[in-house]
Design a protein around this motif. Structure first.
Motif, PDB file in Angstrom:
ATOM      1  N   GLU B  46      15.163 -30.933  -0.319  1.00 59.35           N
ATOM      2  CA  GLU B  46      13.779 -30.737   0.123  1.00 59.35           C
ATOM      3  C   GLU B  46      13.117 -32.073   0.465  1.00 59.35           C
ATOM      4  OE1 GLU B  46      12.661 -27.864   0.765  1.00 59.35           O
ATOM      5  OE2 GLU B  46      13.926 -26.541  -0.436  1.00 59.35           O
ATOM      6  N   THR B  49      14.653 -33.559   3.643  1.00 63.54           N
ATOM      7  CA  THR B  49      14.231 -32.788   4.818  1.00 63.54           C
ATOM      8  C   THR B  49      12.799 -33.150   5.213  1.00 63.54           C
ATOM      9  OG1 THR B  49      15.718 -31.000   4.220  1.00 63.54           O
ATOM     10  CG2 THR B  49      13.982 -30.454   5.778  1.00 63.54           C
ATOM     11  N   GLU B 104       9.973 -23.495  11.704  1.00 62.94           N
ATOM     12  CA  GLU B 104      10.181 -22.486  10.677  1.00 62.94           C
ATOM     13  C   GLU B 104      10.251 -23.082   9.291  1.00 62.94           C
ATOM     14  OE1 GLU B 104      13.321 -19.639  11.388  1.00 62.94           O
ATOM     15  OE2 GLU B 104      11.991 -18.453  12.610  1.00 62.94           O
ATOM     16  N   ARG B 105       9.399 -24.082   9.040  1.00 67.98           N
ATOM     17  CA  ARG B 105       9.320 -24.590   7.675  1.00 67.98           C
ATOM     18  C   ARG B 105       8.456 -23.619   6.880  1.00 67.98           C
ATOM     19  NH1 ARG B 105      13.285 -26.545   7.152  1.00 67.98           N
ATOM     20  NH2 ARG B 105      12.597 -27.434   5.190  1.00 67.98           N
ATOM     21  N   ALA B 106       8.928 -23.270   5.688  1.00 63.73           N
ATOM     22  CA  ALA B 106       8.233 -22.249   4.899  1.00 63.73           C
ATOM     23  C   ALA B 106       7.036 -22.823   4.146  1.00 63.73           C
ATOM     24  CB  ALA B 106       9.216 -21.610   3.929  1.00 63.73           C
ATOM     25  N   LEU B 108       7.353 -24.736   1.483  1.00 61.18           N
ATOM     26  CA  LEU B 108       7.695 -24.625   0.062  1.00 61.18           C
ATOM     27  C   LEU B 108       8.425 -25.840  -0.482  1.00 61.18           C
ATOM     28  CD1 LEU B 108       8.803 -20.884   0.025  1.00 61.18           C
ATOM     29  CD2 LEU B 108       6.799 -21.839  -1.092  1.00 61.18           C
ATOM     30  N   GLY B 109       8.533 -26.890   0.325  1.00 59.12           N
ATOM     31  CA  GLY B 109       9.303 -28.066  -0.089  1.00 59.12           C
ATOM     32  C   GLY B 109       8.882 -28.617  -1.439  1.00 59.12           C
ATOM     33  N   ALA B 111       6.928 -27.187  -3.701  1.00 59.12           N
ATOM     34  CA  ALA B 111       7.007 -26.145  -4.730  1.00 59.12           C
ATOM     35  C   ALA B 111       8.430 -26.057  -5.274  1.00 59.12           C
ATOM     36  CB  ALA B 111       6.575 -24.802  -4.152  1.00 59.12           C
ATOM     37  N   VAL B 112       9.415 -26.172  -4.387  1.00 53.63           N
ATOM     38  CA  VAL B 112      10.813 -26.126  -4.815  1.00 53.63           C
ATOM     39  C   VAL B 112      11.149 -27.378  -5.633  1.00 53.63           C
ATOM     40  CG1 VAL B 112      13.218 -26.145  -4.023  1.00 53.63           C
ATOM     41  CG2 VAL B 112      11.573 -24.604  -2.951  1.00 53.63           C
ATOM     42  N   SER B 115       9.715 -26.918  -9.028  1.00 54.86           N
ATOM     43  CA  SER B 115      10.390 -25.894  -9.806  1.00 54.86           C
ATOM     44  C   SER B 115      11.787 -26.329 -10.258  1.00 54.86           C
ATOM     45  CB  SER B 115      10.485 -24.618  -8.970  1.00 54.86           C
ATOM     46  OG  SER B 115      11.305 -23.676  -9.590  1.00 54.86           O
TER      47      SER B 115
END
Lengths: 111, 145
Positions: B46, B49, B104-106, B108-109, B111-112, B115
């Motif tokens: 993440e 990226t 198309e990046r969600a 969530l980088g 957040a992941v 987590s």
């Protein structure tokens, strides 16, 4: 990675494999979207059985196909999800869209 | 035993796999579980990226990763770029917030990363670059006698 695909009536299955990241997602997206536009399936199955790794690019990939299939009046089902990918899939909120096959559920794509 | 390594590579998307695999290979000496290694690979992927997609949006620049293994079995992973920097870190870290929907990046980088690691620190200066520090504590195994 160029994914293998199978068209059975109006059901399209895309077999993903290896690592899904920002780099590999691009090719998968191209192949899948070209097929959706050409064949206009009513159901799209994304089969994750052979996927070893995925980051949030995989979530973007699923969300994008979900929106595209909605546009065509169809639906998406993510099937054969390896246990080690469950956490990232569930973190994404994808669970709420009812596109993820539940753990232990008999795969709908296996017929 | 403490230990350290540094790698520098170009911000090409084909290097995303190289980056996460290299970090995992170095940390393997701490005898992590498969789950811990997968967490590290995911968080690093993440962060790298983000450098490729955002920091060096229309250009190629250098990304440096430094990994330090500490005496108490933690891995401290620092991912640095000299790209555009982040104007509003708080906003950037909000789940589902993205400035690259066309890719198309969600969104969530971060957040992941949060987590999948124990601590995430972000330092950024607009126009100068960003550094992300991920800390992953590996559980202590009972040594074989």
């Amino acid at each position: 990675m160029i994914p293998k695909t199978k068209l059975d009536g109006n059901e399209l299955t895309v077999y993903l494999s290896g690592d899904i990241d920002h780099h590999t997602a691009r090719k998968i997206r191209e192949v899948t979207d070209a097929l959706i536009q050409e064949k206009k399936p009513s159901r799209l199955f994304l089969n994750f059985a052979a996927v070893n790794f995925m980051d949030s690019s995989g979530i973007g990939l699923i969300m994008g196909r979900y929106r595209m299939m909605l546009l065509f009046g169809g639906s998406v089902r993510v099937v054969s999800i390896p246990e080690n990918l469950r956490r990232i899939m569930e973190l994404s909120g994808l669970g709420g869209l009812n596109v993820l096959e539940r753990s232990g559920e008999l795969s709908e794509s296996v017929k | 035993m403490s230990n350290e390594m540094t790698i520098t590579f170009e911000s090409r998307s084909s290097n995303e796999a190289f980056a996460r695999s290299s970090v995992a290979a170095f940390i393997a000496q701490l005898d992590p579980t498969v789950g811990e290694l997968n967490d590290i690979r995911t968080a690093v992927s993440e962060a790298v990226t983000n450098c490729v997609v955002h920091a060096y949006k229309d250009t190629i620049g250098k990304i440096t990763i430094n990994v330090r293994l500490t005496d108490n079995n933690s891995a401290i992973i620092k991912i640095k770029d000299k790209g555009c920097g982040i104007e509003d870190i708080e906003k950037a870290m909000e789940p589902l917030y993205t400035t690259a929907p066309e890719e198309e990046r969600a969104g969530l980088g971060f957040a992941v990363m949060q987590s999948f690691s124990d601590d995430v620190r972000v330092r950024s200066t607009p126009g100068k670059g960003t550094s992300i520090t991920l800390t992953k504590k590996l559980r202590l195994r009972v040594a074989n006698v």
